[in-house]
Design an enzyme around this catalytic site. Structure first.
Site, short mmCIF file in Angstrom:
data_model
loop_
_atom_site.label_atom_id
_atom_site.label_comp_id
_atom_site.label_asym_id
_atom_site.label_seq_id
_atom_site.Cartn_x
_atom_site.Cartn_y
_atom_site.Cartn_z
N GLY A 155 0.76 -0.96 -0.02
CA GLY A 155 -0.01 -0.14 0.07
C GLY A 155 0.91 1.32 -0.02
O GLY A 155 0.88 2.29 -0.70
N TYR A 156 1.77 1.36 0.82
CA TYR A 156 2.87 2.31 1.10
C TYR A 156 3.60 2.63 -0.39
O TYR A 156 3.76 3.74 -0.88
CB TYR A 156 3.75 2.08 2.21
CG TYR A 156 4.56 3.36 2.51
CD1 TYR A 156 4.17 4.60 3.04
CD2 TYR A 156 5.82 3.36 2.03
CE1 TYR A 156 4.95 5.74 3.33
CE2 TYR A 156 6.95 4.28 2.43
CZ TYR A 156 6.30 5.41 2.91
OH TYR A 156 7.11 6.52 3.31
N SER A 157 4.05 1.45 -0.89
CA SER A 157 4.87 1.58 -2.16
C SER A 157 3.85 2.24 -3.30
O SER A 157 4.25 3.01 -4.15
CB SER A 157 5.38 0.23 -2.41
OG SER A 157 6.23 -0.37 -1.45
N LYS A 160 3.06 5.87 -2.84
CA LYS A 160 4.24 6.89 -3.18
C LYS A 160 4.63 6.97 -4.47
O LYS A 160 5.16 7.88 -4.99
CB LYS A 160 5.49 6.39 -2.23
CG LYS A 160 5.37 6.78 -0.73
CD LYS A 160 5.03 8.03 -0.52
CE LYS A 160 5.01 8.41 0.99
NZ LYS A 160 4.70 9.97 1.39
#
Length: 249
Positions: A155-157, A160
């Site tokens: 999710g973070y990757s 970003k």
């Protein structure tokens, strides 16, 4: 320490109550800017770094994933300061560190909302105000995870990577308007966000840094300040690495 002249400039820093956002806000204030922090928590002022003069410093408690709240905060900040020159999109969360098949949809959406949708909402709110003055700097904090991906942080990757793509598109879209749009991609930096990561994930990230250490918030803030300054005049849609050599592209 390199200093920039931000006198007569007004900056909004989302997520400015702590971490990288706080370091950026401190440096902007020290360089003469008027600063408005947009965060869900109030910044601590006990250490004396934030000035007491109301003309220099404001903060708004708001959810930067709320369209209504962001639009209202933009109007209020404009009314208080008279103009908006700089937007630093620093609000963010790491989210869960676990296999993607274990993510709930709610967990996924929270990470995307805070890391990506807030950049869209805040940028959209200030662009007309900057365009009216023929000047603006939008600097977003992306991540090395958006370039290379971090395992167990899908999710973070993804969020970003979205910030990087949005930066490139918006930089081209606003070229010639006087508004420059860039982002910085930190690697592992010692902030409170690391509390959301497992020790295994932290160790994996640290092992990939050629300089063999995490970065500091002040090191990242220094790069952001240049991108937010008038000295940054021939870069837009750019991605500036701050990963200790983990990625050089």
């Amino acid at each position: 320490m390199i200093s920039f002249d931000f006198r007569n400039r007004t900056a909004i820093v989302t997520g400015g109550a702590r971490g990288i956002g706080r370091a950026v806000a401190d440096r902007l204030l020290a360089s003469g800017a008027r600063v408005a922090i947009w965060d869900m928590r109030a910044p601590e002022v006990s250490d004396g770094t934030f000035p007491s003069k109301p003309d220099d410093f404001h903060y708004s408690l708001l959810d930067v994933t709320s369209e209504t709240a962001v639009e209202q905060a933009a109007r209020e900040t404009l009314a208080l300061t008279g103009k908006i020159d700089i937007l630093i999109n620093a609000a963010g969360v790491t989210g869960p560190t676990k296999p993607m098949e274990e993510f709930s949809l709610a967990e996924w959406k929270r990470v995307i909302d805070i890391n990506l949708d807030s950049v869209f909402l805040c940028s959209r709110a200030v662009i007309p105000l900057m365009r009216a003055n023929g000047y603006g700097r939008i600097v977003s904090i992306a991540s090395i995870a958006g370039k290379q991906g971090n395992p167990f942080m899908a999710g973070y990757s993804a969020a970003k990577a979205g910030v990087i793509g949005m930066t490139k598109a918006l930089g081209l879209e606003l070229a010639g308007s006087g508004i420059l749009v860039n982002c910085v991609t930190p690697g592992l930096v010692r902030t409170e966000l690391l509390k959301e990561m497992s020790e295994e994930a932290i160790a994996l990230s640290a092992s990939k840094i050629p300089l063999n250490r995490p970065g500091t918030v002040d090191e990242v803030a220094a790069q952001i300040l240049w991108a937010a300054s008038e000295e940054c005049s021939f870069a837009t849609g750019a991605v500036f690495d701050a990963s200790g050599g983990r990625a050089a592209y």
